[in-house]
Design a protein around this motif. Structure first.
Motif, short mmCIF file in Angstrom:
data_model
loop_
_atom_site.label_atom_id
_atom_site.label_comp_id
_atom_site.label_asym_id
_atom_site.label_seq_id
_atom_site.Cartn_x
_atom_site.Cartn_y
_atom_site.Cartn_z
N ILE A 56 -4.57 18.64 0.43
CA ILE A 56 -3.87 19.15 1.62
C ILE A 56 -4.06 18.21 2.80
O ILE A 56 -3.11 17.88 3.51
N TYR A 57 -5.28 17.73 2.98
CA TYR A 57 -5.57 16.78 4.06
C TYR A 57 -4.75 15.50 3.89
O TYR A 57 -4.15 14.99 4.84
N SER A 58 -4.70 14.98 2.65
CA SER A 58 -3.96 13.75 2.38
C SER A 58 -2.47 13.91 2.65
O SER A 58 -1.83 13.03 3.23
N LYS A 75 -0.41 11.95 5.48
CA LYS A 75 0.77 11.16 5.11
C LYS A 75 1.96 11.59 5.96
O LYS A 75 2.70 10.74 6.46
N GLU A 76 2.15 12.88 6.14
CA GLU A 76 3.26 13.37 6.96
C GLU A 76 3.11 12.92 8.41
O GLU A 76 4.09 12.52 9.04
N GLU A 77 1.89 12.97 8.94
CA GLU A 77 1.65 12.52 10.31
C GLU A 77 1.92 11.03 10.44
O GLU A 77 2.51 10.58 11.42
N LEU A 105 4.74 9.17 12.72
CA LEU A 105 4.38 8.09 13.62
C LEU A 105 5.28 6.87 13.39
O LEU A 105 5.79 6.27 14.34
N VAL A 106 5.52 6.53 12.12
CA VAL A 106 6.40 5.42 11.78
C VAL A 106 7.82 5.72 12.28
O VAL A 106 8.47 4.86 12.88
#
Length: 193
Positions: free
Chosen positions: A36-38, A42-44, A48-49
């Motif tokens: 869940i953290y990963s 990844k979504e964050e 950002l990108v």
């Protein structure tokens, strides 16, 4: 006494099974938490990108001549096509061939080609693609993979279209029709049959 020892032995096995089950359950919970953290991280990072690439980057990398170049300075107020590519990639070769066939349509636009390959690897590619030496085409070397990280490049070709104000109008992965790229940088061209 054998009966008591035997019961203790059974109890011991039951306790060990419960402990093993608890360890497995804790392992699963930790794994789920990490997953869940990963995913969240990844979504964050993708968000950002997405935010970063909304305008042409102010990243300094090397030109073929070894000079440091600020990517944002290359657009010259024109629509800009930034293509992250690899000269050995067949899809990249096809995309660049299609652009070469229509290079005249890009005369009021800027094309920035960026590769993480070493110059020696690119030499034969450059020699066989003389259009890359056109005044509105720049080939840059992303030696430290700064541009790749900035754009979150995962595959090539990765293509970014910016208007004359340096604002992102389209981004594509893989082969993309030249008319779509021209439109993305603000150039209307005749549609290919």
């Amino acid at each position: 006494m054998d009966g008591i020892g035997h019961v203790s032995h059974l109890e011991f096995h039951l306790i060990m099974k419960k402990i093993l089950l608890l360890i497995i359950l804790l392992g699963l919970l930790v794994s789920m938490g990490w997953l869940i953290y990963s995913i969240q991280e990844k979504e964050e990072n993708e968000e950002l990108v997405e935010e970063r690439v909304k305008s042409i980057p102010s990243i300094t990398i090397k030109s073929l001549a070894g000079q440091k170049v600020l990517i944002s300075d290359l657009s010259n107020g024109n629509g800009t096509l930034l293509i992250y590519f690899n000269s050995t990639c067949e899809i990249c070769q096809l995309e660049l061939q299609k652009i070469e066939e229509r290079i005249a349509d890009f005369k009021i636009g800027q094309i920035i080609l960026v590769s993480s390959q070493e110059l020696k690897e690119l030499e034969s590619f450059i020699d066989s693609n003389l259009w890359i030496k056109s005044p509105n085409v720049d080939l840059l070397l992303d030696e430290q993979m700064e541009v790749a990280a900035y754009y979150g490049v995962r595959s090539v070709p990765s293509i970014f279209c910016y208007d004359s104000n340096g604002k992102l109008k389209g981004k594509y992965n893989g082969f993309t029709k030249v008319d779509l790229l021209l439109k993305g940088i603000g150039i209307e061209a005749e549609v290919e049959p």
